[in-house]
Each structure stands twice: as structure tokens, then as C-alpha cells.
Design a protein around this motif. Structure first.
Motif, PDB file in Angstrom:
ATOM      1  N   PHE A   7      54.683  13.127  36.693  1.00 34.66           N
ATOM      2  CA  PHE A   7      55.470  13.140  37.592  1.00 34.66           C
ATOM      3  C   PHE A   7      56.458  12.031  37.412  1.00 34.66           C
ATOM      4  O   PHE A   7      56.013  10.788  37.362  1.00 34.66           O
ATOM      5  CB  PHE A   7      54.970  13.216  39.038  1.00 34.66           C
ATOM      6  N   ASN A   8      57.919  12.220  37.644  1.00 40.10           N
ATOM      7  CA  ASN A   8      58.862  11.282  37.294  1.00 40.10           C
ATOM      8  C   ASN A   8      59.206  10.527  38.572  1.00 40.10           C
ATOM      9  O   ASN A   8      59.681  10.688  39.572  1.00 40.10           O
ATOM     10  CB  ASN A   8      60.181  11.845  36.719  1.00 40.10           C
ATOM     11  N   ARG A   9      58.330   9.189  38.956  1.00 38.15           N
ATOM     12  CA  ARG A   9      58.775   8.395  40.033  1.00 38.15           C
ATOM     13  C   ARG A   9      60.185   8.148  40.434  1.00 38.15           C
ATOM     14  O   ARG A   9      60.500   7.655  41.585  1.00 38.15           O
ATOM     15  CB  ARG A   9      57.734   7.238  39.969  1.00 38.15           C
ATOM     16  N   THR A  13      63.298  13.251  44.259  1.00 40.05           N
ATOM     17  CA  THR A  13      62.055  14.208  44.927  1.00 40.05           C
ATOM     18  C   THR A  13      61.211  13.154  45.231  1.00 40.05           C
ATOM     19  O   THR A  13      60.596  13.318  45.956  1.00 40.05           O
ATOM     20  CB  THR A  13      62.027  15.225  43.898  1.00 40.05           C
ATOM     21  N   PHE A  14      60.658  12.221  44.104  1.00 31.72           N
ATOM     22  CA  PHE A  14      59.344  11.436  44.232  1.00 31.72           C
ATOM     23  C   PHE A  14      59.636  10.005  44.630  1.00 31.72           C
ATOM     24  O   PHE A  14      58.760   9.428  45.023  1.00 31.72           O
ATOM     25  CB  PHE A  14      58.534  11.510  42.678  1.00 31.72           C
ATOM     26  N   ARG A  15      61.121   9.737  44.846  1.00 27.76           N
ATOM     27  CA  ARG A  15      61.253   8.360  45.184  1.00 27.76           C
ATOM     28  C   ARG A  15      61.206   8.366  46.781  1.00 27.76           C
ATOM     29  O   ARG A  15      60.797   7.245  47.326  1.00 27.76           O
ATOM     30  CB  ARG A  15      62.744   7.786  45.174  1.00 27.76           C
ATOM     31  N   MET A  19      53.584   8.920  46.653  1.00 23.74           N
ATOM     32  CA  MET A  19      53.002   9.397  45.322  1.00 23.74           C
ATOM     33  C   MET A  19      51.436   9.139  45.376  1.00 23.74           C
ATOM     34  O   MET A  19      50.739  10.031  44.622  1.00 23.74           O
ATOM     35  CB  MET A  19      53.589   8.987  44.195  1.00 23.74           C
ATOM     36  N   VAL A  41      51.861   9.336  37.238  1.00 25.92           N
ATOM     37  CA  VAL A  41      53.455   8.798  37.957  1.00 25.92           C
ATOM     38  C   VAL A  41      53.914   7.974  36.738  1.00 25.92           C
ATOM     39  O   VAL A  41      53.355   6.891  36.964  1.00 25.92           O
ATOM     40  CB  VAL A  41      53.209   8.338  39.250  1.00 25.92           C
ATOM     41  N   GLY A  67      59.514  16.486  39.076  1.00 26.28           N
ATOM     42  CA  GLY A  67      60.387  15.084  39.570  1.00 26.28           C
ATOM     43  C   GLY A  67      61.947  15.434  39.772  1.00 26.28           C
ATOM     44  O   GLY A  67      62.514  14.876  40.430  1.00 26.28           O
ATOM     45  N   THR A  71      63.909  16.656  34.656  1.00 27.94           N
ATOM     46  CA  THR A  71      62.538  16.484  34.252  1.00 27.94           C
ATOM     47  C   THR A  71      62.103  17.865  33.973  1.00 27.94           C
ATOM     48  O   THR A  71      61.514  18.025  32.721  1.00 27.94           O
ATOM     49  CB  THR A  71      61.659  15.887  35.380  1.00 27.94           C
TER      50      THR A  71
END
Length: 71
Positions: A7-9, A13-15, A19, A41, A67, A71
Motif C-alpha cells: 500500500f502506497n502511503r 487515498t491512504f494519506r 493505515m 505500507v 493507494g 499504483t
């Protein structure tokens, strides 16, 4: 199935996603479905190298990347 999630932190989306909680909850969800998952992550700059490393791991049935942001 034994799965690994990368997962692309740094992706939007994930910022905005907690996580630690996401990865803590994922194994339970996958186990209930008869699978297992290991979460990684990582920074956006490490997504490809992490996926390459995971792809070489023995016994992995699938790789999940998430992410957004390409990604």
C-alpha cells in the motif's frame, strides 16, 4: 490463498486513511474469507521495489497493490 498487500502511503487515498488500523483489520477480514494477508505500507518511491521483492517470495499466491496515484 496467501496474499501480500503493498500500500502506497503517499497516495491521497491512504494519506487520509489510518493505515495502522487498516492493516490491523485486514487480516481478520481475509481470514474470515479463508485467506491470509500480510500488509506492507511503503512510501510511493518504494512501491515497485517492494512489489518486486514480494513477487520473489515463495508461497505467495497473490499480490495486491493499492493507494491510487498510479499504483
Amino acid at each position: 490463498m496467501k496474499l501480500v498487500g503493498v500500500f502506497n502511503r503517499d497516495a491521497l487515498t491512504f494519506r487520509i486513511t489510518h493505515m495502522d488500523a487498516y492493516c490491523a483489520h485486514s487480516p481478520q477480514t481475509f481470514t474470515e474469507a479463508g485467506h491470509s494477508i500480510e500488509c506492507h505500507v511503503v512510501a510511493g518511491s518504494d512501491v515497485v521495489s517492494t512489489m518486486e521483492r514480494v513477487a520473489e517470495m515463495p508461497g505467495i499466491d497473490g499480490l495486491i497493490a493499492g493507494g491510487g496515484d498510479g499504483t
